[in-house]
Design an enzyme around this catalytic site. Structure first.
Site, PDB file in Angstrom:
ATOM      1  N   LYS A  18      19.139  16.882 122.315  1.00 33.51           N
ATOM      2  CA  LYS A  18      19.234  15.844 123.350  1.00 33.51           C
ATOM      3  C   LYS A  18      17.878  15.509 123.962  1.00 33.51           C
ATOM      4  CE  LYS A  18      22.117  18.165 126.047  1.00 33.51           C
ATOM      5  NZ  LYS A  18      22.301  19.427 125.298  1.00 33.51           N
ATOM      6  N   ARG A  93      27.838  18.096 133.190  1.00 35.05           N
ATOM      7  CA  ARG A  93      28.255  19.263 132.413  1.00 35.05           C
ATOM      8  C   ARG A  93      29.611  19.789 132.856  1.00 35.05           C
ATOM      9  NH1 ARG A  93      22.693  20.990 130.869  1.00 35.05           N
ATOM     10  NH2 ARG A  93      22.783  22.758 129.460  1.00 35.05           N
ATOM     11  N   ARG A 132      13.252  28.066 118.969  1.00 39.72           N
ATOM     12  CA  ARG A 132      12.581  27.424 120.108  1.00 39.72           C
ATOM     13  C   ARG A 132      12.081  28.476 121.104  1.00 39.72           C
ATOM     14  NH1 ARG A 132      15.967  23.097 123.624  1.00 39.72           N
ATOM     15  NH2 ARG A 132      16.696  24.908 124.760  1.00 39.72           N
ATOM     16  N   ARG A 138      11.243  30.024 127.575  1.00 40.49           N
ATOM     17  CA  ARG A 138      12.485  29.999 128.356  1.00 40.49           C
ATOM     18  C   ARG A 138      13.262  31.295 128.155  1.00 40.49           C
ATOM     19  NH1 ARG A 138      15.637  24.327 127.615  1.00 40.49           N
ATOM     20  NH2 ARG A 138      17.316  25.709 128.294  1.00 40.49           N
ATOM     21  N   ARG A 150      25.851  30.447 126.637  1.00 43.47           N
ATOM     22  CA  ARG A 150      25.660  29.010 126.910  1.00 43.47           C
ATOM     23  C   ARG A 150      26.612  28.185 126.045  1.00 43.47           C
ATOM     24  NH1 ARG A 150      19.454  28.618 125.858  1.00 43.47           N
ATOM     25  NH2 ARG A 150      19.654  26.405 126.324  1.00 43.47           N
TER      26      ARG A 150
HETATM   27  P1  AMP Z   1      19.219  22.614 129.546  1.00 40.37           P
HETATM   28  O1  AMP Z   1      17.762  22.458 129.720  1.00 40.37           O
HETATM   29  O2  AMP Z   1      19.976  21.318 129.641  1.00 40.37           O
HETATM   30  O3  AMP Z   1      19.595  23.415 128.332  1.00 40.37           O
HETATM   31  O4  AMP Z   1      19.730  23.490 130.805  1.00 40.37           O
HETATM   32  C1  AMP Z   1      19.286  24.816 131.007  1.00 40.37           C
HETATM   33  C2  AMP Z   1      20.129  25.482 132.091  1.00 40.37           C
HETATM   34  O5  AMP Z   1      19.973  24.785 133.318  1.00 40.37           O
HETATM   35  C3  AMP Z   1      21.637  25.512 131.849  1.00 40.37           C
HETATM   36  O6  AMP Z   1      22.034  26.582 131.013  1.00 40.37           O
HETATM   37  C4  AMP Z   1      22.151  25.663 133.273  1.00 40.37           C
HETATM   38  O7  AMP Z   1      21.960  26.989 133.755  1.00 40.37           O
HETATM   39  C5  AMP Z   1      21.192  24.762 134.052  1.00 40.37           C
HETATM   40  N1  AMP Z   1      21.681  23.368 134.092  1.00 40.37           N
HETATM   41  C6  AMP Z   1      21.095  22.287 133.524  1.00 40.37           C
HETATM   42  N2  AMP Z   1      21.811  21.180 133.743  1.00 40.37           N
HETATM   43  C7  AMP Z   1      22.902  21.572 134.449  1.00 40.37           C
HETATM   44  C8  AMP Z   1      24.035  20.896 134.963  1.00 40.37           C
HETATM   45  N3  AMP Z   1      24.221  19.587 134.772  1.00 40.37           N
HETATM   46  N4  AMP Z   1      24.945  21.633 135.645  1.00 40.37           N
HETATM   47  C9  AMP Z   1      24.783  22.946 135.853  1.00 40.37           C
HETATM   48  N5  AMP Z   1      23.759  23.655 135.374  1.00 40.37           N
HETATM   49  C10 AMP Z   1      22.806  22.975 134.680  1.00 40.37           C
END
Ligand code: AMP
Length: 194
Positions: A18, A93, A132, A138, A150
């Site tokens: 994404k 989400r 990654r 991360r 996740r």
């Molecule tokens: P991402 O970078 O989208 O993979 O997000 C990394 C982490 O950030 C996720 O595993 C959640 O812990 C948190 N996070 C990101 N976006 C959201 C969201 N819309 N709602 C809740 N937690 C989020």
């Protein structure tokens, strides 16, 4: 007449590409990418109270609570009143987040135009995220157990968002495995057809 803004949700499991695709679409269409994950990582990097709170959840692969996430998202979109629209990456989400997004956009006379989901299977995701993790720094990419969590959270809490927008006839799924260019091409033609 004023040109209508477009709001796209780029959807899919963690590691489905994404972020990579959203960055290219941002340039191509003049849209603003809103990645709640990036926003949380920025706050974490600056060790703000919001970042400290998010970190507890993120490092375990859990979702940050909806009210925290929605508040942060609202601040972000309020900063771009003149944009041609948004690409939401990693948001919404949960169903309450989707409802909050619809309400926020409706207040502005707008709506979600399309949710585009990238389809990638679990083994491929684990492989991509571990890869990654070697360079992303991360914590949530470095550990297979956190990655599996996740994915489980995605299936339980996030995947219903696809159906929520499918009921409004707005969801479409495309293959998320292939070259970045091919996938970008498919996304671009879907957005052009809006
Ligand atoms: P991402 O970078 O989208 O993979 O997000 C990394 C982490 O950030 C996720 O595993 C959640 O812990 C948190 N996070 C990101 N976006 C959201 C969201 N819309 N709602 C809740 N937690 C989020």
């Amino acid at each position: 007449m004023e040109e209508k803004r477009i709001n796209i949700i780029l959807f899919g499991p963690p590691g489905s590409g994404k972020g990579t695709q959203a960055k290219q679409l941002e340039e191509k269409f003049g849209l603003v990418q809103v990645s709640t994950g990036d926003l949380f990582r920025y706050e974490m990097g600056n060790n703000t109270p919001l970042g400290q709170k998010a970190k507890e959840y993120m490092n375990k692969g859990q979702l940050v609570p909806d009210e925290v996430t929605v508040g942060m998202l609202k601040n972000k979109i309020d900063k771009f009143p003149e944009s041609k629209g948004f690409i939401f990456d990693g948001f919404p989400r949960t169903i309450p987040q989707a409802e909050a997004l619809d309400a926020l956009l409706a207040e502005r006379g707008e709506s979600v135009n399309s949710l585009i989901a990238l389809k990638v299977d679990d083994d491929e995701i684990v492989k991509r995220l571990l890869e990654r993790g070697k360079t992303s720094g991360r914590a949530d990419d470095a550990n297979e157990e956190v990655i599996r969590n996740r994915i489980a959270v995605y299936k339980a809490e996030t995947s219903p968002v696809y159906n929520y927008y499918a009921e409004k006839d707005l969801s479409v799924e495309i293959e998320g495995v292939g070259s970045i260019e091919d996938i970008q091409g498919r996304l671009a033609s879907l957005i052009e057809s809006i």
